[in-house]
Design a protein around this motif. Structure first.
Motif, PDB file in Angstrom:
ATOM      1  N   PHE A   1      90.420  59.259  80.148  1.00 54.96           N
ATOM      2  CA  PHE A   1      90.495  60.632  80.659  1.00 54.96           C
ATOM      3  C   PHE A   1      89.079  61.169  80.743  1.00 54.96           C
ATOM      4  CE2 PHE A   1      90.862  60.860  76.073  1.00 54.96           C
ATOM      5  CZ  PHE A   1      90.121  61.960  75.706  1.00 54.96           C
TER       6      PHE A   1
ATOM      7  N   VAL B   1      87.879  57.527  76.126  1.00 51.38           N
ATOM      8  CA  VAL B   1      88.999  56.607  75.936  1.00 51.38           C
ATOM      9  C   VAL B   1      89.859  57.133  74.793  1.00 51.38           C
ATOM     10  CG1 VAL B   1      87.612  55.090  74.444  1.00 51.38           C
ATOM     11  CG2 VAL B   1      89.674  54.202  75.549  1.00 51.38           C
TER      12      VAL B   1
ATOM     13  N   GLU C   1      87.912  65.074  66.589  1.00 50.02           N
ATOM     14  CA  GLU C   1      87.899  63.619  66.727  1.00 50.02           C
ATOM     15  C   GLU C   1      86.423  63.225  66.793  1.00 50.02           C
ATOM     16  OE1 GLU C   1      90.191  62.281  70.087  1.00 50.02           O
ATOM     17  OE2 GLU C   1      92.071  63.091  69.297  1.00 50.02           O
TER      18      GLU C   1
ATOM     19  N   GLU D   1      83.378  60.783  67.408  1.00 44.13           N
ATOM     20  CA  GLU D   1      83.280  59.604  68.278  1.00 44.13           C
ATOM     21  C   GLU D   1      81.822  59.199  68.515  1.00 44.13           C
ATOM     22  OE1 GLU D   1      85.900  59.599  71.588  1.00 44.13           O
ATOM     23  OE2 GLU D   1      87.405  60.819  70.551  1.00 44.13           O
TER      24      GLU D   1
ATOM     25  N   LYS E   1      92.119  68.931  76.495  1.00 43.15           N
ATOM     26  CA  LYS E   1      90.964  68.069  76.225  1.00 43.15           C
ATOM     27  C   LYS E   1      89.698  68.461  76.970  1.00 43.15           C
ATOM     28  CE  LYS E   1      92.356  64.187  73.902  1.00 43.15           C
ATOM     29  NZ  LYS E   1      91.630  63.702  72.698  1.00 43.15           N
TER      30      LYS E   1
ATOM     31  N   ASP F   1      85.345  65.110  70.112  1.00 43.69           N
ATOM     32  CA  ASP F   1      86.310  65.258  71.201  1.00 43.69           C
ATOM     33  C   ASP F   1      87.329  66.285  70.699  1.00 43.69           C
ATOM     34  OD1 ASP F   1      88.352  65.043  73.044  1.00 43.69           O
ATOM     35  OD2 ASP F   1      88.918  62.993  72.458  1.00 43.69           O
TER      36      ASP F   1
HETATM   37 ZN    ZN Z   1      89.098  61.175  71.478  1.00 42.83          ZN
END
Ligand code: ZN
Length: 222
Positions: free
Chosen positions: A44, A22, A70, A72, A122, A101
């Protein structure tokens, strides 16, 4: 080669599947990137080939601009979930871990400007370094747990899972309305503020509650 493992290193008897992520789930991160607050979760995916063991050196793609971290909370899914409610989602959590991420921010900015999908930014190979997992019972309150990332001894990201706009079980139930989650799939729950660039040789310390995991970025770009 990535496989799901318990914190003690023993194997988890679940296949390695897709990663559903997310975007924009912590308000402070939305504000730092000047994104709009979404009305529904921005979803995604990363393929299984994006996964890499977090404990091993992280390889950043070369020649593609900035690669952002990132941090998470990662959720390991233990059962098939298709259009389920939150109670069913809660019962399907097989473990909690920490993921990065990795995001090619310049590539993503270029794709966003053109209104194109984000996969190149990504979902590339190795874009999801993922820790081992702890059992759900080992996290006192998954929806109220500090989450942090330090780079070379400096705190970059410091949040709490309580800051999620869509909470863990609501998010899993929501995802399952569109994408069936299979045993061994992983859900990433968004990142707090403080995302920034990684460099070759960086030392990283990730933490979830009182669990800390040290790793580093490989010196050489791949
Ligand atoms: Zn992320």
């Amino acid at each position: 080669m990535y496989r799901h493992r318990n914190r003690d290193g023993s194997d988890i008897a679940l296949p390695v599947g897709k990663v559903v992520c997310v975007g924009r789930n912590y308000l402070d991160h939305i504000q730092e990137l000047r994104n709009a607050v979404p009305e529904t979760p921005v979803l995604f995916m990363k393929p299984a080939t994006a996964l890499a063991p977090l404990e091993e050196p992280i390889h950043l793609p070369a020649g593609q601009g900035r690669c952002h971290h990132e941090v998470e909370l990662a959720v390991l899914i233990g059962q098939t979930l298709k259009q389920v409610d939150t109670a069913t989602a809660r019962g399907a959590v097989a473990g909690y871990g920490v993921a990065l991420d990795l995001t090619l921010r310049d590539v993503q900015d270029g794709l966003k400007a053109k209104g194109l999908p984000w996969e190149r930014a990504k979902a590339f190979d190795g874009s999801c370094p993922l820790s081992r997992f702890i059992a759900p019972t080992q996290l006192a309150d998954p929806q109220h747990t500090p989450l942090a990332l330090a780079v070379n001894g400096t705190i970059r990201q410091q949040g709490d899972t309580a800051q999620m706009m869509t909470g863990i079980v609501d998010l899993i139930a929501h995802i399952s309305q569109s994408f069936t989650l299979s045993p061994g799939d992983v859900v990433l729950t968004g990142t707090p503020a403080g995302v920034g660039e990684l460099q070759g040789g960086d030392d990283l310390l990730l933490s979830l509650g009182d669990w800390t995991i040290a790793t580093r970025v490989a010196d050489k770009l791949s």
